[in-house]
Scaffold this active site. Structure first.
Site, PDB file in Angstrom:
ATOM      1  N   TYR A 192      23.267  37.806  50.495  1.00 19.32           N
ATOM      2  CA  TYR A 192      22.982  36.502  49.876  1.00 19.32           C
ATOM      3  C   TYR A 192      21.496  36.166  49.968  1.00 19.32           C
ATOM      4  O   TYR A 192      20.943  35.520  49.069  1.00 19.32           O
ATOM      5  CB  TYR A 192      23.875  35.410  50.481  1.00 19.32           C
ATOM      6  CG  TYR A 192      25.291  35.535  49.963  1.00 19.32           C
ATOM      7  CD1 TYR A 192      26.263  36.212  50.701  1.00 19.32           C
ATOM      8  CD2 TYR A 192      25.627  35.071  48.694  1.00 19.32           C
ATOM      9  CE1 TYR A 192      27.542  36.400  50.195  1.00 19.32           C
ATOM     10  CE2 TYR A 192      26.904  35.253  48.178  1.00 19.32           C
ATOM     11  CZ  TYR A 192      27.851  35.925  48.927  1.00 19.32           C
ATOM     12  OH  TYR A 192      29.111  36.125  48.420  1.00 19.32           O
TER      13      TYR A 192
ATOM     14  N   ARG B  49      20.034  37.719  46.947  1.00 19.71           N
ATOM     15  CA  ARG B  49      20.371  36.987  45.716  1.00 19.71           C
ATOM     16  C   ARG B  49      19.598  35.671  45.647  1.00 19.71           C
ATOM     17  O   ARG B  49      19.157  35.241  44.589  1.00 19.71           O
ATOM     18  CB  ARG B  49      21.879  36.727  45.646  1.00 19.71           C
ATOM     19  CG  ARG B  49      22.680  38.009  45.438  1.00 19.71           C
ATOM     20  CD  ARG B  49      24.167  37.745  45.362  1.00 19.71           C
ATOM     21  NE  ARG B  49      24.497  36.917  44.212  1.00 19.71           N
ATOM     22  CZ  ARG B  49      25.699  36.352  44.079  1.00 19.71           C
ATOM     23  NH1 ARG B  49      26.621  36.490  45.023  1.00 19.71           N
ATOM     24  NH2 ARG B  49      25.970  35.625  43.015  1.00 19.71           N
TER      25      ARG B  49
ATOM     26  N   GLN C 293      30.861  28.849  37.301  1.00 23.43           N
ATOM     27  CA  GLN C 293      31.288  29.816  38.325  1.00 23.43           C
ATOM     28  C   GLN C 293      30.046  30.355  39.039  1.00 23.43           C
ATOM     29  O   GLN C 293      30.167  31.092  40.012  1.00 23.43           O
ATOM     30  CB  GLN C 293      32.065  30.971  37.685  1.00 23.43           C
ATOM     31  CG  GLN C 293      33.336  30.517  36.977  1.00 23.43           C
ATOM     32  CD  GLN C 293      33.937  31.631  36.155  1.00 23.43           C
ATOM     33  OE1 GLN C 293      34.706  32.458  36.663  1.00 23.43           O
ATOM     34  NE2 GLN C 293      33.570  31.687  34.878  1.00 23.43           N
ATOM     35  N   ASN C 294      28.891  30.007  38.516  1.00 19.33           N
ATOM     36  CA  ASN C 294      27.636  30.542  39.061  1.00 19.33           C
ATOM     37  C   ASN C 294      27.227  29.787  40.324  1.00 19.33           C
ATOM     38  O   ASN C 294      27.504  28.591  40.466  1.00 19.33           O
ATOM     39  CB  ASN C 294      26.516  30.447  38.025  1.00 19.33           C
ATOM     40  CG  ASN C 294      26.847  31.233  36.771  1.00 19.33           C
ATOM     41  OD1 ASN C 294      27.719  32.108  36.794  1.00 19.33           O
ATOM     42  ND2 ASN C 294      26.192  30.889  35.663  1.00 19.33           N
ATOM     43  N   VAL C 295      26.550  30.508  41.197  1.00 22.16           N
ATOM     44  CA  VAL C 295      26.091  29.883  42.441  1.00 22.16           C
ATOM     45  C   VAL C 295      24.584  29.619  42.398  1.00 22.16           C
ATOM     46  O   VAL C 295      24.030  28.969  43.278  1.00 22.16           O
ATOM     47  CB  VAL C 295      26.461  30.773  43.663  1.00 22.16           C
ATOM     48  CG1 VAL C 295      27.984  30.813  43.833  1.00 22.16           C
ATOM     49  CG2 VAL C 295      25.896  32.184  43.544  1.00 22.16           C
TER      50      VAL C 295
ATOM     51  N   HIS D  39      32.443  28.059  42.573  1.00 19.32           N
ATOM     52  CA  HIS D  39      32.369  29.152  43.560  1.00 19.32           C
ATOM     53  C   HIS D  39      31.275  28.951  44.591  1.00 19.32           C
ATOM     54  O   HIS D  39      30.855  29.899  45.240  1.00 19.32           O
ATOM     55  CB  HIS D  39      32.210  30.496  42.830  1.00 19.32           C
ATOM     56  CG  HIS D  39      33.394  30.835  41.994  1.00 19.32           C
ATOM     57  ND1 HIS D  39      33.355  31.768  40.988  1.00 19.32           N
ATOM     58  CD2 HIS D  39      34.660  30.353  41.997  1.00 19.32           C
ATOM     59  CE1 HIS D  39      34.552  31.864  40.421  1.00 19.32           C
ATOM     60  NE2 HIS D  39      35.362  30.999  41.008  1.00 19.32           N
TER      61      HIS D  39
ATOM     62  N   GLY E  96      29.401  32.865  28.580  1.00 19.60           N
ATOM     63  CA  GLY E  96      28.955  33.911  29.502  1.00 19.60           C
ATOM     64  C   GLY E  96      29.887  34.182  30.656  1.00 19.60           C
ATOM     65  O   GLY E  96      29.433  34.382  31.786  1.00 19.60           O
TER      66      GLY E  96
ATOM     67  N   SER F 219      33.484  36.555  31.750  1.00 19.91           N
ATOM     68  CA  SER F 219      34.488  37.564  31.345  1.00 19.91           C
ATOM     69  C   SER F 219      35.896  37.004  31.476  1.00 19.91           C
ATOM     70  O   SER F 219      36.868  37.647  31.092  1.00 19.91           O
ATOM     71  CB  SER F 219      34.351  38.800  32.256  1.00 19.91           C
ATOM     72  OG  SER F 219      34.596  38.405  33.616  1.00 19.91           O
TER      73      SER F 219
ATOM     74  N   MET G 100      24.019  29.470  22.147  1.00 17.41           N
ATOM     75  CA  MET G 100      24.172  28.072  22.620  1.00 17.41           C
ATOM     76  C   MET G 100      23.357  27.091  21.775  1.00 17.41           C
ATOM     77  O   MET G 100      23.881  26.035  21.365  1.00 17.41           O
ATOM     78  CB  MET G 100      23.840  28.022  24.111  1.00 17.41           C
ATOM     79  CG  MET G 100      24.264  26.759  24.838  1.00 17.41           C
ATOM     80  SD  MET G 100      25.957  26.263  24.529  1.00 17.41           S
ATOM     81  CE  MET G 100      25.653  24.558  23.986  1.00 17.41           C
TER      82      MET G 100
END
Ligand code: APR
Length: 232
Positions: free
Chosen positions: A55, A58, A88-90, A106, A172, A174, A220
């Site tokens: 992490y 990241r 869902q992105n952090v 998330h 963006g 899946s 977008m």
């Protein structure tokens, strides 16, 4: 007259043009790592240093990342509509772009929390969290991320928001991971849906399901213009 409510569900693809790796594309993050080693409670128990480093790397990358045209068009929706971003992105690129109502399903890369009391959540300055970093009660701090196998605390709020949407955008993702992907089932068949992704997770469109097989950075802004012309 109240504003039209738009829910925007985003995934790693919306940050791809900002230089942040997705998870399941070729060369994605999960191709370089064993999910269970770096993003699960078992991995944390077995080797916390490996998880902290994963992490930290990241966070370091996300620190210098800039919002792209996709994030900015999502922010611009707010000038005309009642917008909730469910991501869902952090990473914090929606916030950096200026979106004011962002719900992280998330977790958040730039927050950490106590391993003793999960309500003790702290903003992290910079990108590093190390083994000697403790909470105010003296226990190890961990990434404020929802790991595989853990509950998704914001899911109830996200489900409520989505079920009240007049329009749903999906950008963006899946749609590979539940319960996030299940949000799509909470809007009625006749709720206008717009999917933006160069590799569409849904192949068949219909009069209520509009597919844009392209990147967030170009798709977008097109959808923003369309929504303003059609629904404002
Ligand atoms: N613009 C829009 N979409 C893109 C772009 C782009 N420039 N580049 C890639 N994509 C799409 C891919 O085609 C894919 O459909 O983004 C999606 C990324 O999918 P995943 O890598 O599976 O990411 P995501 O859907 O966010 O994963 C969900 O899984 O691993 C867990 O917790 C992690 O939040 C993550 C969750």
């Amino acid at each position: 007259m109240s504003l039209i409510k738009i829910v925007v569900l985003t995934g790693a693809g919306v940050s791809a043009e900002s230089g942040i790796q997705t998870f399941r594309d070729a060369g994605g993050l999960w191709e370089g790592h064993d999910v269970m080693e770096v993003a699960s409670p078992q991995g944390w128990a077995k080797n916390p240093a490996l998880v902290l480093d994963f992490y930290n790397q990241r966070r370091k990358q996300a620190l210098s990342a800039k919002p792209n045209a996709g994030h900015l068009a999502i922010k611009d929706l707010e000038e005309h509509f009642d917008v909730t971003v469910i991501t869902q992105n952090v990473d914090n690129l929606h916030e950096k772009a200026g979106s004011s109502n962002v719900l992280h399903l998330h977790g958040e890369l730039f927050k950490v929390r106590s391993t003793l009391d999960e309500n003790l959540v702290y903003d992290l300055d910079g990108w590093e969290l190390n083994e000697e970093d403790k909470c105010e009660k003296g226990s190890q701090l961990r990434p404020h991320i929802v790991w595989f196998g853990e509950m998704v605390p914001m899911m109830e709020v996200a489900a409520q928001e989505t079920s009240n949407a007049d329009i749903l955008l999906v950008v963006g993702t899946s749609l590979a991971v539940y319960p996030a992907a299940g949000l799509l089932n909470l809007v009625s068949y006749k709720t206008p849906k717009f999917i933006i992704d160069p590799h569409l997770p849904i192949s068949e469109g219909n009069e209520y399901l509009h597919l844009f097989e392209e990147k967030a950075g170009t798709g977008m802004p097109k959808v923003l213009d369309l929504l303003i012309n059609e629904y404002k």
